[in-house]
Design a protein around this motif. Structure first.
Motif, PDB file in Angstrom:
ATOM      1  N   GLU A   1      39.465 137.817  36.199  1.00  0.00           N
ATOM      2  CA  GLU A   1      40.674 138.063  36.988  1.00  0.00           C
ATOM      3  C   GLU A   1      41.803 138.458  36.043  1.00  0.00           C
ATOM      4  OE1 GLU A   1      43.681 135.545  39.836  1.00  0.00           O
ATOM      5  OE2 GLU A   1      41.528 135.105  39.904  1.00  0.00           O
ATOM      6  N   HIS A   2      42.491 139.512  36.414  1.00  0.00           N
ATOM      7  CA  HIS A   2      43.565 140.025  35.562  1.00  0.00           C
ATOM      8  C   HIS A   2      44.801 139.128  35.662  1.00  0.00           C
ATOM      9  CE1 HIS A   2      41.321 143.653  34.736  1.00  0.00           C
ATOM     10  NE2 HIS A   2      41.091 143.796  36.051  1.00  0.00           N
ATOM     11  N   ALA A   3      45.412 138.859  34.502  1.00  0.00           N
ATOM     12  CA  ALA A   3      46.648 138.070  34.477  1.00  0.00           C
ATOM     13  C   ALA A   3      47.796 138.913  35.026  1.00  0.00           C
ATOM     14  CB  ALA A   3      46.955 137.617  33.056  1.00  0.00           C
ATOM     15  N   ARG A   4      48.671 138.272  35.738  1.00  0.00           N
ATOM     16  CA  ARG A   4      49.817 138.970  36.308  1.00  0.00           C
ATOM     17  C   ARG A   4      51.107 138.330  35.810  1.00  0.00           C
ATOM     18  NH1 ARG A   4      49.270 138.950  42.615  1.00  0.00           N
ATOM     19  NH2 ARG A   4      48.868 136.745  42.153  1.00  0.00           N
ATOM     20  N   ASP A   5      52.079 139.163  35.515  1.00  0.00           N
ATOM     21  CA  ASP A   5      53.400 138.661  35.125  1.00  0.00           C
ATOM     22  C   ASP A   5      54.168 138.258  36.376  1.00  0.00           C
ATOM     23  OD1 ASP A   5      52.944 139.155  32.449  1.00  0.00           O
ATOM     24  OD2 ASP A   5      53.677 141.228  32.602  1.00  0.00           O
ATOM     25  N   VAL A   6      54.787 137.116  36.313  1.00  0.00           N
ATOM     26  CA  VAL A   6      55.558 136.614  37.440  1.00  0.00           C
ATOM     27  C   VAL A   6      56.984 136.363  36.969  1.00  0.00           C
ATOM     28  CG1 VAL A   6      55.834 134.777  39.137  1.00  0.00           C
ATOM     29  CG2 VAL A   6      53.537 135.552  38.491  1.00  0.00           C
ATOM     30  N   LEU A   7      57.940 136.921  37.672  1.00  0.00           N
ATOM     31  CA  LEU A   7      59.351 136.707  37.353  1.00  0.00           C
ATOM     32  C   LEU A   7      59.932 135.723  38.360  1.00  0.00           C
ATOM     33  CD1 LEU A   7      61.969 137.382  35.829  1.00  0.00           C
ATOM     34  CD2 LEU A   7      62.305 139.281  37.433  1.00  0.00           C
ATOM     35  N   ALA A   8      60.443 134.612  37.868  1.00  0.00           N
ATOM     36  CA  ALA A   8      61.075 133.615  38.731  1.00  0.00           C
ATOM     37  C   ALA A   8      62.559 133.575  38.402  1.00  0.00           C
ATOM     38  CB  ALA A   8      60.438 132.245  38.519  1.00  0.00           C
TER      39      ALA A   8
END
Length: 208
Positions: A1-8
């Motif tokens: 599974e590809h890692a995804r960048d998450v902006l919080a």
């Protein structure tokens, strides 16, 4: 599974930290202000400063509630003697050149008739400079001293003394002249606010 960048993103306000950690450590403290009485009470400012939070511990806090007392001193200024006027023909500040021309005409017209005794408050140094330079010759020809913050050869610290020394002078400023400067007596009888000192409403403003 590809890692995804998450902006919080989260708006950080000081009241939780102050009320939970800082205020309870103090043995005593006094908060003084001339602008915290809003809509008939101190509730708004107490909330922003975390004082209501300090007075009401959360269930997981093992401490006694802080005792918070408020006091409003009597007014020393007679507001019944104040006349407030708002020009109806002023252009929108978005129309910068037209707005600056209006401010120059307004200050020139009023300052000439009052023979000084006037403080003009700005929120922008460039606009203050342009109005000051545009009015220098007008007031010089009418023998009305004009001082403005940032004018060549005069330090900001000198301006209050110069303004107090001549009751027939006009002072234009920003920054500290919005608060903390006192000109009692005839030196200041007319106050012109070119623009209210509030920032542009943004997401942070609405979150507050």
């Amino acid at each position: 599974e590809h890692a995804r960048d998450v902006l919080a993103a989260r708006v950080l306000l000081p009241n939780e930290f102050l009320g939970r950690y800082y205020h309870p450590q103090l043995e005593s403290a006094v908060f003084l202000s001339a602008t915290t009485w809003i809509q008939g009470g101190f509730e708004s400012s107490m909330g922003y400063l975390g004082l209501d939070r300090a007075a009401d511990p959360a269930p997981d806090e093992e401490r006694e509630p802080c005792r918070v007392r408020t006091f409003r001193a009597p007014e020393v200024f007679d507001y019944s003697r104040v006349l407030v006027g708002v020009p109806k023909d002023a252009p929108e500040p978005r129309q910068k050149e037209a707005w600056l021309a209006f401010v120059r005409r307004f200050v020139a017209h009023l300052g000439e008739r009052t023979r000084g005794r006037m403080l003009v408050l700005f929120t922008n140094a460039e606009e203050l400079k342009r109005v000051g330079e545009g009015l220098a010759g007008h007031f010089r020809a009418r023998h009305v001293p004009l001082w403005w913050q940032g004018m060549p050869g005069v330090a900001k610290e000198e301006l209050p003394r110069l303004f107090r020394a001549r009751t027939d002078s006009v002072l234009m400023g920003l920054d500290t002249f919005w608060f903390g400067a006192d000109f009692p007596g005839e030196t200041l009888e007319y106050l012109v606010i070119a623009r209210l000192p509030y920032g542009v409403p943004d997401r942070y403003h609405h979150a507050q």
